[in-house]
Design a protein around this motif. Structure first.
Motif, PDB file in Angstrom:
ATOM      1  N   LEU A   1       0.881  -0.818   0.374  1.00 35.00           N
ATOM      2  CA  LEU A   1      -0.025   0.047   0.160  1.00 35.00           C
ATOM      3  C   LEU A   1       0.943   1.178  -0.226  1.00 35.00           C
ATOM      4  N   ALA A   2       2.071   0.975   1.030  1.00 32.85           N
ATOM      5  CA  ALA A   2       2.561   2.249   0.403  1.00 32.85           C
ATOM      6  C   ALA A   2       3.201   3.148  -0.982  1.00 32.85           C
ATOM      7  N   PHE A   3       3.710   1.673  -1.227  1.00 32.53           N
ATOM      8  CA  PHE A   3       4.726   1.172  -2.155  1.00 32.53           C
ATOM      9  C   PHE A   3       3.467   2.316  -2.893  1.00 32.53           C
ATOM     10  N   LEU A   4       2.257   1.746  -3.184  1.00 31.81           N
ATOM     11  CA  LEU A   4       1.220   1.911  -4.571  1.00 31.81           C
ATOM     12  C   LEU A   4       1.119   3.668  -4.171  1.00 31.81           C
ATOM     13  N   TYR A   5       0.944   3.761  -2.974  1.00 34.99           N
ATOM     14  CA  TYR A   5       0.897   5.704  -2.766  1.00 34.99           C
ATOM     15  C   TYR A   5       1.235   6.166  -2.981  1.00 34.99           C
ATOM     16  N   TYR A   6       3.095   6.052  -2.396  1.00 35.92           N
ATOM     17  CA  TYR A   6       3.985   6.752  -2.330  1.00 35.92           C
ATOM     18  C   TYR A   6       4.787   6.691  -4.145  1.00 35.92           C
ATOM     19  N   GLY A   7       3.980   5.215  -4.325  1.00 37.81           N
ATOM     20  CA  GLY A   7       4.604   6.021  -5.661  1.00 37.81           C
ATOM     21  C   GLY A   7       4.255   5.949  -7.230  1.00 37.81           C
ATOM     22  N   PHE A   8       2.645   6.244  -6.822  1.00 35.79           N
ATOM     23  CA  PHE A   8       2.418   6.156  -7.842  1.00 35.79           C
ATOM     24  C   PHE A   8       0.506   7.379  -7.349  1.00 35.79           C
ATOM     25  N   ILE A   9      -0.033   7.355  -5.890  1.00 35.60           N
ATOM     26  CA  ILE A   9      -0.488   8.224  -6.079  1.00 35.60           C
ATOM     27  C   ILE A   9      -0.340   9.851  -5.771  1.00 35.60           C
TER      28      ILE A   9
ATOM     29  N   ALA B   1       0.665  13.669  -4.217  1.00 36.64           N
ATOM     30  CA  ALA B   1       0.968  14.746  -5.479  1.00 36.64           C
ATOM     31  C   ALA B   1       2.863  15.375  -3.992  1.00 36.64           C
ATOM     32  N   ASP B   2       2.834  15.818  -5.033  1.00 40.54           N
ATOM     33  CA  ASP B   2       4.275  15.984  -4.708  1.00 40.54           C
ATOM     34  C   ASP B   2       4.078  17.347  -3.581  1.00 40.54           C
TER      35      ASP B   2
ATOM     36  N   ASN C   1      -4.660  18.713  -8.154  1.00 40.01           N
ATOM     37  CA  ASN C   1      -3.585  19.043  -8.424  1.00 40.01           C
ATOM     38  C   ASN C   1      -2.644  17.467  -6.295  1.00 40.01           C
ATOM     39  N   GLY C   2      -3.844  17.880  -5.478  1.00 37.41           N
ATOM     40  CA  GLY C   2      -3.417  17.688  -4.657  1.00 37.41           C
ATOM     41  C   GLY C   2      -3.644  15.969  -4.690  1.00 37.41           C
ATOM     42  N   ASP C   3      -3.216  14.784  -3.462  1.00 37.46           N
ATOM     43  CA  ASP C   3      -3.901  13.536  -3.958  1.00 37.46           C
ATOM     44  C   ASP C   3      -5.002  13.099  -2.967  1.00 37.46           C
ATOM     45  N   PHE C   4      -5.805  12.235  -2.918  1.00 40.98           N
ATOM     46  CA  PHE C   4      -7.089  12.342  -2.257  1.00 40.98           C
ATOM     47  C   PHE C   4      -6.702  12.473  -0.634  1.00 40.98           C
ATOM     48  N   LEU C   5      -5.732  11.895  -0.305  1.00 37.87           N
ATOM     49  CA  LEU C   5      -5.315  12.054   0.588  1.00 37.87           C
ATOM     50  C   LEU C   5      -4.389  13.275   1.386  1.00 37.87           C
ATOM     51  N   GLY C   6      -3.377  14.113   0.183  1.00 42.08           N
ATOM     52  CA  GLY C   6      -2.852  14.836   1.469  1.00 42.08           C
ATOM     53  C   GLY C   6      -3.752  16.266   1.004  1.00 42.08           C
ATOM     54  N   ARG C   7      -4.963  16.182  -0.372  1.00 38.44           N
ATOM     55  CA  ARG C   7      -5.718  17.360  -0.053  1.00 38.44           C
ATOM     56  C   ARG C   7      -7.172  17.284   1.152  1.00 38.44           C
ATOM     57  N   PHE C   8      -7.341  18.949   1.093  1.00 31.55           N
ATOM     58  CA  PHE C   8      -8.321  18.824   1.816  1.00 31.55           C
ATOM     59  C   PHE C   8      -9.520  18.986   1.464  1.00 31.55           C
ATOM     60  N   PRO C   9     -10.316  17.931   1.017  1.00 31.18           N
ATOM     61  CA  PRO C   9     -10.636  17.613   3.128  1.00 31.18           C
ATOM     62  C   PRO C   9     -10.499  16.117   3.140  1.00 31.18           C
ATOM     63  N   GLY C  10      -9.517  16.019   2.764  1.00 27.15           N
ATOM     64  CA  GLY C  10      -9.133  14.629   2.978  1.00 27.15           C
ATOM     65  C   GLY C  10      -9.953  13.439   1.947  1.00 27.15           C
TER      66      GLY C  10
ATOM     67  N   MET D   1      10.126  18.872  -2.096  1.00 30.68           N
ATOM     68  CA  MET D   1      11.017  17.537  -1.671  1.00 30.68           C
ATOM     69  C   MET D   1      10.228  16.993  -0.295  1.00 30.68           C
ATOM     70  N   GLU D   2       8.632  16.948  -0.257  1.00 33.02           N
ATOM     71  CA  GLU D   2       7.995  15.680  -0.198  1.00 33.02           C
ATOM     72  C   GLU D   2       6.619  15.507  -1.231  1.00 33.02           C
ATOM     73  N   PRO D   3       6.105  14.012  -0.779  1.00 32.04           N
ATOM     74  CA  PRO D   3       6.835  13.365   0.152  1.00 32.04           C
ATOM     75  C   PRO D   3       8.003  12.302   0.264  1.00 32.04           C
ATOM     76  N   ARG D   4       8.712  12.571   0.974  1.00 35.02           N
ATOM     77  CA  ARG D   4      10.097  11.233   0.908  1.00 35.02           C
ATOM     78  C   ARG D   4       9.525   9.688   0.441  1.00 35.02           C
TER      79      ARG D   4
END
Lengths: 265, 216, 367
Positions: free
Chosen positions: C23-31, C33-34, C101-110, C333-336
């Protein structure tokens, strides 16, 4: 690995373990607090005497007008010391008195630790709870600001105590000197544990250092729960959870190692 | 049934590792009465603790398909500072037995009288063995593990054990460990000899005893 | 661990390590957002305050002193609802953070459906951070956003508003201090002007500039006249004894009479009659002059205390000085990503270790 091994349901094992721990708890209560429960009283009298003593000292020095309610401060500090110290100390000597009981197959070494840990954690918790209620009723301690924070802090501290109890407990089986060394270390650790100061009182460089200690984070959170905005608390719950998680691993590994290598009589 | 499969047991001693035994295979069928002969220090007690499950094998598996008692021995199994009664309660809880029915049975069988309410550390080893027998009989195991203590107590107690254990509970399995051959000859169907880290099975006690005398 | 049934080991490993890492790979690899981070640094400085309480002094002497409170003011403001609302009004940050342009977890309201301002405030506190180094009072303001421009813009605005806040605080403090002094000066000025006017008025009305100075000449006249009178009278006395019938005698007598009359006249001009004499004018003049002098002195002292107040206010002023302007990040610089995936994997391993050991410990209990 052969196919003849019987599959035992986890739930069944868990039930047996619960039974064993229950039995060990009863057995520990008898020796820890005595038949007539007079020993049980010490659980309250000890921290109460300490708290009142500190209160008297502060009043005599005329320092009682300091920003924080000194009774609540002392009580919470001593209660948290009681929690980790008793829990860890009691596990340093958990195996030897119970050696004979391990002739019963389901009395495993981890059950000895777990029952003592449960007993000490509940003892310290009940003591803290009852003393808080008593002091609140007499007006020496105000109402807590945020109960949830207090509960979380207490839980994290109990978790840390469990980790350390497993580690120290099993190490002391491997070598008797560990228990003695731990006693010395625990005294040295006492002033650093966060029980008797607030991080905010320290200079910045010391704050950073002292926040590496998990118990300091716990007592900070505990005090924020007690005093709310009266204090500027410094802590990180995530850090404590991480440390607790990381410490649990060697704890369980050591217990397992000791369980496999404990020599029969 | 109890089965030992390729069991090995090692202890760490000051200079390296001491192997008590290795590649040990053994089957105990329900109702079977097995004697184990061996010299002192040959690992009889270790074997019986492995059978009971109080100790885990370094390698291999111990499979238990019947309820097995703890090793009934002269020492151990009781917490010295607790009274006999507390120990009974503790053991009942551990094995999930009914305290209210076990306690009177033990009181009657063990004949310890008021000593039941004294700490176990004040007991003589014979008293302890009586208590152990009484409890294990009251809890009703399918297999009794007996470590040397078969001839405890006076003649009367001996007779009581005889009826309770070998007559009333004939169908139960039993493992008796002893370095004295007569105990085993008296009660067992077959015997094994534990010698130099190996278990030598024999179909009858006589040949086992002959082997024991010849080699040990 | 060998006594554990296989399926449990596998399933534990699956749930605690494989799935989370995947899941982490999927999320950080493809979903994921910078996230761009704009950083600025500033310092909030304030003059040393005197600690008054003895305990404070003791603690301070022991090296225990509280962190500077003034920097906290700025920090509190930047993390306040006020600042958030101002930014929302000026830049519409709520919708900026809600853009896809933010991903579904990172943007508001998530994953939350609550898009109230209160909920956004919580989000805001995660996006904006102020770190204080209390020993140097240097604050680092970091703003996270899904584009570099936004991050920089928001950071800049926050910095501007923080500066405005500091200025407002200063102004307020200065005003409070100076207003009193200024009032005093105004009062003194009015008084001085009045006094001067009164004096001028008097001079015009009475035709005098300074009665005392004006009296000097007539007094000299009188002195001269009296000298002459004495001379004349001496002559008369000599002639009466030596030459009783000297024809000069009547002339001299006449002269003495005239001198006396003149002396009387001039004296009257200075001190004599009620209204006209310089002496009577002098009293009033003295009063007015004194009043004016007093008012002038008052004015001068009020002026100097105003100056003092200004200096004081200057000295107690808070400064917000920029150390570094909001940066324009040229890379996210994020997400790392790698680090976070690794962290999830390692935590999963720890989790797995703990769980399988626990299960193994439980499993040691058998019938």
């Amino acid at each position: 690995m052969s196919a003849v091994l019987p599959e035992q349901k986890l739930v069944r094992s868990l039930r047996i373990q619960a039974r064993v721990i229950g039995a060990l708890l009863m057995r520990e209560i008898i020796t820890r607090y005595g038949r007539h429960n007079i020993g049980f009283l010490w659980l309250f009298v000890e921290p109460m005497m300490f708290t009142l003593g500190v209160l008297a000292l502060w009043t005599a020095l005329g320092l009682h007008k300091v920003v924080l309610p000194i009774v609540a401060f002392t009580l919470s500090g001593y209660a948290s010391v009681l929690l980790w110290r008793n829990t860890i100390n009691r596990c340093g000597n958990a195996v030897e008195p119970n050696r004979a009981l391990m002739h019963h197959r389901n009395v495993r070494i981890i059950d000895l630790y777990v029952s003592r840990i449960i007993l000490e954690i509940s003892g310290a918790s009940i003591s803290f709870l009852i003393l808080s209620v008593v002091f609140m009723a007499t007006g020496l301690v105000g109402m807590p600001d945020d109960l949830l924070k207090i509960l979380i802090a207490w839980f994290l501290l109990a978790w840390f105590s469990l980790d350390m109890a497993l580690i120290i407990g099993s190490l002391s089986v491997l070598s008797e000197s560990v228990d003695r060394i731990w006693h010395v270390v625990s005294y040295l650790f006492l002033p650093l544990s966060g029980a008797f100061f607030m991080v905010d009182w320290l200079p910045t460089y010391a704050q950073e250092l002292v926040l590496w200690i998990p118990t300091v984070n716990c007592t900070e959170l505990l005090r924020e729960g007690l005093f709310g905005n009266l204090v500027r608390a410094h802590y990180s719950v995530g850090y404590v959870v991480l440390v607790n998680m990381l410490l649990l691993l060697p704890g369980l590994l050591l217990v397992r190692y000791v369980g496999l290598h404990l020599e029969g009589e | 049934m109890i089965e030992l499969i390729n069991v090995a047991k090692q202890y760490r001693i000051r200079h390296g590792i001491h192997t008590v035994f290795s590649d040990l295979n053994l089957k105990i069928a329900p109702g079977e009465k097995l004697g184990i002969l061996g010299r002192n220090g040959s690992g009889k007690s270790t074997l019986i603790r492995l059978l009971s499950g109080a100790e885990l094998p370094t390698r291999g598996h111990v499979v238990r398909r019947m309820s097995v008692s703890w090793p009934l021995a002269f020492g151990g199994a009781f917490q010295g500072s607790l009274t006999g009664l507390d120990n009974i309660r503790f053991i009942c809880r551990v094995y999930g037995a009914d305290i209210s029915s076990v306690v009177p049975a033990v009181e009657e069988f063990a004949e310890l009288g008021r000593y039941l309410r004294e700490p176990v550390k004040t007991y003589s080893s014979g008293m302890r063995a009586r208590l152990a027998f009484a409890i294990s009989l009251a809890i009703e195991f399918d297999c009794f593990l007996i470590d040397e203590v078969i001839s405890v107590g006076d003649a009367r107690f001996h007779a009581k054990c005889q009826t309770e254990l070998f007559e009333k509970r004939k169908e139960r399995a039993m493992v008796i460990v002893s370095h004295e051959a007569h105990n085993i000859r008296e009660h067992c169907d077959r015997a094994c000899v534990l010698h130099a880290g190996k278990l030598h099975p024999f179909p009858d006690v006589g040949t086992a005893y002959a082997f024991y005398n010849a080699n040990c | 661990m060998k006594t554990l049934p296989k399926w449990i080991r596998d399933r534990l490993f699956l749930f605690s390590v494989v799935i989370p890492t995947a899941l982490a790979f999927l999320y950080y690899g493809f979903i994921a957002a910078d996230v761009y981070i704009s950083e600025s640094r500033f310092v909030v400085r304030s003059p040393e305050r005197q600690t008054t309480s003895p305990l404070g002094l003791i603690l301070k002497g022991a090296g225990i002193s509280r962190a500077q409170d003034d920097a906290f003011v700025v920090q509190d403001y930047i993390l306040s609802r006020d600042a958030m609302l101002t930014l929302e009004k000026e830049l519409g940050i709520k919708s900026a953070y809600s853009r896809p342009n933010g991903d579904f977890l990172g943007r508001f309201p998530g994953l939350d459906w609550d898009d109230s301002l209160e909920n956004f405030y919580r989000y805001y506190q995660k996006v904006v951070a102020v770190q204080l180094d209390p020993s140097s009072s240097i604050a680092t303001l970091t703003v996270r956003a899904f584009t570099a421009e936004e991050a920089q813009k928001i950071n800049q605005r926050l910095l501007d508003h923080a500066e405005e806040l500091v200025n407002r605080l200063n102004k307020r403090a200065q005003e409070d201090m100076i207003r009193f002094a200024e009032n005093e000066v105004a009062k003194a000025e009015a008084k001085a002007r009045q006094a001067a006017l009164a004096l001028a008025d008097y001079r015009n009305r009475e035709n005098v500039i300074n009665p005392e100075q004006q009296a000097v000449i007539p007094l000299q006249q009188i002195a001269k006249l009296q000298e002459e009178l004495i001379n004349t009278q001496t002559q008369i006395a000599q002639l009466e004894q030596l030459a009783r019938n000297n024809p000069q005698l009547p002339v001299l007598r006449k002269q003495a009479e005239m001198l006396k009359a003149e002396i009387e006249r001039v004296s009257a001009n200075i001190a004599g009659a009620v209204d006209k004499s310089l002496a009577s004018k002098s009293a009033e003049f003295q009063r007015l002059a004194l009043e004016k002098e007093f008012a002038d002195k008052m004015l001068a002292s009020a002026m100097s205390s105003l100056e003092l107040a200004r200096n004081e206010a200057q000295r107690q002023q808070l400064y917000l000085e920029h150390i570094s302007a909001p940066s324009f990040p040229d890379a996210a610089m994020e997400p790392r990503r790698v680090r976070n995936i690794l962290a999830v994997f390692l935590m999963g391993l720890v989790m797995w270790g703990v769980l399988s050991l626990t299960v193994a410990a439980v499993k040691e209990h058998v019938d």
